[in-house]
Design a protein around this motif. Structure first.
Motif, PDB file in Angstrom:
ATOM      1  N   LYS A  58       0.848  -1.192   0.000  1.00 31.08           N
ATOM      2  CA  LYS A  58       0.000   0.000   0.000  1.00 31.08           C
ATOM      3  C   LYS A  58       0.882   1.240   0.000  1.00 31.08           C
ATOM      4  O   LYS A  58       1.914   1.270   0.654  1.00 31.08           O
ATOM      5  CB  LYS A  58      -0.905   0.040   1.221  1.00 31.08           C
ATOM      6  CG  LYS A  58      -0.180  -0.024   2.493  1.00 31.08           C
ATOM      7  CD  LYS A  58      -0.470   0.899   3.631  1.00 31.08           C
ATOM      8  CE  LYS A  58      -0.966   2.254   3.581  1.00 31.08           C
ATOM      9  NZ  LYS A  58      -1.786   2.522   4.795  1.00 31.08           N
ATOM     10  N   GLY A  60       0.840   5.170   1.130  1.00 28.02           N
ATOM     11  CA  GLY A  60       0.106   5.972   2.100  1.00 28.02           C
ATOM     12  C   GLY A  60       0.461   7.438   1.999  1.00 28.02           C
ATOM     13  O   GLY A  60       1.525   7.805   1.495  1.00 28.02           O
ATOM     14  N   LYS A  66      -5.030  13.467   3.203  1.00 24.53           N
ATOM     15  CA  LYS A  66      -4.510  12.472   4.135  1.00 24.53           C
ATOM     16  C   LYS A  66      -3.355  13.034   4.953  1.00 24.53           C
ATOM     17  O   LYS A  66      -3.268  12.828   6.157  1.00 24.53           O
ATOM     18  CB  LYS A  66      -4.021  11.250   3.347  1.00 24.53           C
ATOM     19  CG  LYS A  66      -5.107  10.334   2.858  1.00 24.53           C
ATOM     20  CD  LYS A  66      -5.754   9.569   4.000  1.00 24.53           C
ATOM     21  CE  LYS A  66      -4.703   8.863   4.856  1.00 24.53           C
ATOM     22  NZ  LYS A  66      -5.284   8.143   5.984  1.00 24.53           N
ATOM     23  N   VAL A  70      -3.323  13.482   9.350  1.00 22.74           N
ATOM     24  CA  VAL A  70      -2.463  12.830  10.348  1.00 22.74           C
ATOM     25  C   VAL A  70      -1.180  13.612  10.627  1.00 22.74           C
ATOM     26  O   VAL A  70      -0.319  13.161  11.385  1.00 22.74           O
ATOM     27  CB  VAL A  70      -2.121  11.376   9.943  1.00 22.74           C
ATOM     28  CG1 VAL A  70      -3.379  10.539   9.868  1.00 22.74           C
ATOM     29  CG2 VAL A  70      -1.358  11.318   8.622  1.00 22.74           C
ATOM     30  N   ILE A  76       4.475   7.374   2.094  1.00 27.07           N
ATOM     31  CA  ILE A  76       5.033   6.219   2.809  1.00 27.07           C
ATOM     32  C   ILE A  76       4.495   4.934   2.177  1.00 27.07           C
ATOM     33  O   ILE A  76       3.549   4.986   1.400  1.00 27.07           O
ATOM     34  CB  ILE A  76       4.658   6.271   4.313  1.00 27.07           C
ATOM     35  CG1 ILE A  76       3.132   6.396   4.491  1.00 27.07           C
ATOM     36  CG2 ILE A  76       5.364   7.422   5.005  1.00 27.07           C
ATOM     37  CD1 ILE A  76       2.653   6.439   5.940  1.00 27.07           C
ATOM     38  N   GLU A 103     -10.886   4.544   4.026  1.00 30.22           N
ATOM     39  CA  GLU A 103     -10.654   5.590   3.028  1.00 30.22           C
ATOM     40  C   GLU A 103     -10.821   5.030   1.618  1.00 30.22           C
ATOM     41  O   GLU A 103     -10.558   3.851   1.374  1.00 30.22           O
ATOM     42  CB  GLU A 103      -9.269   6.213   3.208  1.00 30.22           C
ATOM     43  CG  GLU A 103      -8.125   5.234   3.153  1.00 30.22           C
ATOM     44  CD  GLU A 103      -6.832   5.852   3.686  1.00 30.22           C
ATOM     45  OE1 GLU A 103      -6.908   6.778   4.502  1.00 30.22           O
ATOM     46  OE2 GLU A 103      -5.764   5.401   3.263  1.00 30.22           O
ATOM     47  N   GLU A 105     -10.073   4.329  -2.224  1.00 31.42           N
ATOM     48  CA  GLU A 105      -8.825   4.176  -2.974  1.00 31.42           C
ATOM     49  C   GLU A 105      -9.077   3.553  -4.349  1.00 31.42           C
ATOM     50  O   GLU A 105     -10.192   3.128  -4.676  1.00 31.42           O
ATOM     51  CB  GLU A 105      -7.845   3.293  -2.198  1.00 31.42           C
ATOM     52  CG  GLU A 105      -7.528   3.809  -0.801  1.00 31.42           C
ATOM     53  CD  GLU A 105      -6.116   3.500  -0.334  1.00 31.42           C
ATOM     54  OE1 GLU A 105      -5.316   2.983  -1.141  1.00 31.42           O
ATOM     55  OE2 GLU A 105      -5.822   3.789   0.842  1.00 31.42           O
ATOM     56  N   GLU A 135      -9.385   1.119   1.817  1.00 32.17           N
ATOM     57  CA  GLU A 135      -8.431   0.634   2.813  1.00 32.17           C
ATOM     58  C   GLU A 135      -8.983   0.884   4.210  1.00 32.17           C
ATOM     59  O   GLU A 135      -9.526   1.952   4.482  1.00 32.17           O
ATOM     60  CB  GLU A 135      -7.062   1.307   2.674  1.00 32.17           C
ATOM     61  CG  GLU A 135      -6.074   0.615   3.616  1.00 32.17           C
ATOM     62  CD  GLU A 135      -4.692   1.205   3.717  1.00 32.17           C
ATOM     63  OE1 GLU A 135      -4.490   2.363   3.321  1.00 32.17           O
ATOM     64  OE2 GLU A 135      -3.814   0.483   4.250  1.00 32.17           O
ATOM     65  N   ILE A 137      -7.612   1.459   7.703  1.00 30.94           N
ATOM     66  CA  ILE A 137      -6.357   1.753   8.393  1.00 30.94           C
ATOM     67  C   ILE A 137      -6.630   1.752   9.889  1.00 30.94           C
ATOM     68  O   ILE A 137      -7.722   2.113  10.336  1.00 30.94           O
ATOM     69  CB  ILE A 137      -5.783   3.122   7.963  1.00 30.94           C
ATOM     70  CG1 ILE A 137      -6.865   4.199   7.962  1.00 30.94           C
ATOM     71  CG2 ILE A 137      -5.105   3.010   6.622  1.00 30.94           C
ATOM     72  CD1 ILE A 137      -6.319   5.570   7.714  1.00 30.94           C
ATOM     73  N   PHE A 144      -4.353   7.486  17.829  1.00 34.26           N
ATOM     74  CA  PHE A 144      -4.076   7.613  16.388  1.00 34.26           C
ATOM     75  C   PHE A 144      -3.034   8.709  16.140  1.00 34.26           C
ATOM     76  O   PHE A 144      -3.080   9.414  15.144  1.00 34.26           O
ATOM     77  CB  PHE A 144      -5.368   7.933  15.617  1.00 34.26           C
ATOM     78  CG  PHE A 144      -5.577   7.096  14.368  1.00 34.26           C
ATOM     79  CD1 PHE A 144      -4.785   7.303  13.243  1.00 34.26           C
ATOM     80  CD2 PHE A 144      -6.554   6.115  14.310  1.00 34.26           C
ATOM     81  CE1 PHE A 144      -4.961   6.539  12.092  1.00 34.26           C
ATOM     82  CE2 PHE A 144      -6.745   5.340  13.161  1.00 34.26           C
ATOM     83  CZ  PHE A 144      -5.945   5.555  12.047  1.00 34.26           C
ATOM     84  N   PHE A 146       1.106   9.823  15.782  1.00 33.89           N
ATOM     85  CA  PHE A 146       2.409   9.223  15.478  1.00 33.89           C
ATOM     86  C   PHE A 146       3.269  10.212  14.716  1.00 33.89           C
ATOM     87  O   PHE A 146       2.781  11.200  14.169  1.00 33.89           O
ATOM     88  CB  PHE A 146       2.218   7.953  14.633  1.00 33.89           C
ATOM     89  CG  PHE A 146       1.140   8.069  13.583  1.00 33.89           C
ATOM     90  CD1 PHE A 146       1.315   8.854  12.458  1.00 33.89           C
ATOM     91  CD2 PHE A 146      -0.085   7.414  13.741  1.00 33.89           C
ATOM     92  CE1 PHE A 146       0.317   8.967  11.492  1.00 33.89           C
ATOM     93  CE2 PHE A 146      -1.090   7.534  12.785  1.00 33.89           C
ATOM     94  CZ  PHE A 146      -0.881   8.310  11.662  1.00 33.89           C
ATOM     95  N   VAL A 151       4.804   5.767  12.242  1.00 35.42           N
ATOM     96  CA  VAL A 151       3.773   5.204  11.358  1.00 35.42           C
ATOM     97  C   VAL A 151       4.390   4.209  10.376  1.00 35.42           C
ATOM     98  O   VAL A 151       3.796   3.178  10.067  1.00 35.42           O
ATOM     99  CB  VAL A 151       2.951   6.321  10.660  1.00 35.42           C
ATOM    100  CG1 VAL A 151       3.759   7.078   9.634  1.00 35.42           C
ATOM    101  CG2 VAL A 151       1.699   5.741  10.016  1.00 35.42           C
ATOM    102  N   SER A 157      -0.035   1.781   9.217  1.00 37.26           N
ATOM    103  CA  SER A 157      -1.421   1.567   9.687  1.00 37.26           C
ATOM    104  C   SER A 157      -2.171   0.510   8.867  1.00 37.26           C
ATOM    105  O   SER A 157      -3.401   0.382   9.005  1.00 37.26           O
ATOM    106  CB  SER A 157      -2.240   2.870   9.685  1.00 37.26           C
ATOM    107  OG  SER A 157      -1.620   3.885  10.408  1.00 37.26           O
ATOM    108  N   GLY A 227      -5.277   6.892  -0.191  1.00 37.92           N
ATOM    109  CA  GLY A 227      -6.592   7.510  -0.010  1.00 37.92           C
ATOM    110  C   GLY A 227      -6.736   8.798  -0.812  1.00 37.92           C
ATOM    111  O   GLY A 227      -5.840   9.639  -0.820  1.00 37.92           O
TER     112      GLY A 227
HETATM  113  O1  0L1 Z   1      -2.768   6.931   3.448  1.00 39.50           O
HETATM  114  C1  0L1 Z   1      -2.575   6.009   4.243  1.00 39.50           C
HETATM  115  O2  0L1 Z   1      -2.961   4.863   4.044  1.00 39.50           O
HETATM  116  C2  0L1 Z   1      -1.778   6.389   5.434  1.00 39.50           C
HETATM  117  C3  0L1 Z   1      -1.746   5.421   6.518  1.00 39.50           C
HETATM  118  C4  0L1 Z   1      -0.937   5.983   7.643  1.00 39.50           C
HETATM  119  C5  0L1 Z   1      -1.545   7.161   8.272  1.00 39.50           C
HETATM  120  C6  0L1 Z   1      -2.902   6.862   8.790  1.00 39.50           C
HETATM  121  O3  0L1 Z   1      -3.027   5.944   9.612  1.00 39.50           O
HETATM  122  O4  0L1 Z   1      -3.827   7.574   8.404  1.00 39.50           O
END
Ligand code: 0L1
Ligand code: MG
Length: 256
Positions: A58, A60, A66, A70, A76, A103, A105, A135, A137, A144, A146, A151, A157, A227
């Protein structure tokens, strides 16, 4: 190294038992994102040794929405296993998660290997199919919250994914409207263009980023592009659906 191994055990056990833990960087403030990727690899090895099978990866934080949600401004990547899959139209159980979110995708199915610096055309030529996806997460960290290193260590996640019907790889996904509904109400509305300007850019980034860790996107791998909007919290009893223009819908329900 053994210290990173201990941290891998902490995040892996937290995921396995669906229990929140403090951020790793509270006790290890010098942890780097590269340390995070090393921890992620070790935690994944633990999952695979229990019989889970690697099925993809995945991406992220591939959209501004997004990143803002966070407070981490870096793209990532994490690893997907068969144990994370929720069947299309099936059930996800709250008991498997700490504080899950969902989220909207788009997913790619790889038909050929891809790794390193590739162009968008090369990336799309390696794709066998594209699908609407969601997804789930679930950060294993309390509240939540980090850092970038945290992360990444927590496999970004990753905890669940749902894939709809696979469509032809030349389906236009440049600016596909996406409406994610919960219990029939639109809760997030966006466009696939929010994913790095075009989801294929996420695939290009995926090929480059996995290569840095000696990996390749293998034929048969699922690659989640990231996402397109902020994520929505899940609760038992919800019915969740993502409608993607040109690709169709994907849905699941949440049980206690
Ligand atoms: O876009 C994502 O899938 C990020 C995952 C890590 C951050 C989160 O938990 O939202
Ligand atoms: Mg995601």
């Amino acid at each position: 190294m053994s210290n990173l191994g201990n941290l891998a055990e902490i995040v892996d056990e937290a995921a396995r038992n669906a229990t929140a833990v403090p951020q790793l960087t509270i006790d290890a403030p010098d942890l780097t994102p590269d340390d995070g990727y090393a921890i992620q690899a070790m935690a994944m090895a633990r999952r695979l040794s229990r019989g889970e099978r690697r099925v993809g990866m995945k991406m992220g934080l591939t959209s501004r929405a997004k990143m803002i949600q966070v407070n981490v401004e870096e793209v990532i990547w994490g690893r997907l296993t068969d144990g994370m899959r929720v069947e299309e139209g099936g059930f996800a159980s709250m008991a498997d998660y700490v504080h899950p979110r969902v989220e909207p995708e788009i997913a790619f199915l790889m038909g050929a290997p891809l790794s390193g610096n590739v162009s968008a055309v090369e990336a799309m030529n390696a794709v066998e199919a594209v699908a609407p996806a969601m997804e789930i997460i679930d950060s294993r960290y309390k509240d939540f919250k980090f850092t970038w290193a945290d992360v990444v260590a927590d496999n970004c996640s990753s905890s669940g994914f749902v894939i709809g019907n696979w469509c032809a790889p030349d389906t236009d996904i440049a600016n596909a409207g996406m409406v994610m509904e919960i219990d029939g109400q639109a809760r997030q509305i966006g466009s696939s263009a929010a994913i790095l300007g075009h989801p294929v850019r996420s695939l290009v980034a995926a090929a480059r980023m996995v290569a840095q860790w000696g990996e390749s996107l293998e034929p048969g791998y699922i690659v989640m592009a990231g996402g397109a909007t902020a994520a929505e919290p899940l609760a038992a009893g919800m019915s969740v659906r993502n409608n993607v223009q040109g690709l169709g819908a994907v849905s699941f329900q949440v049980e206690a």
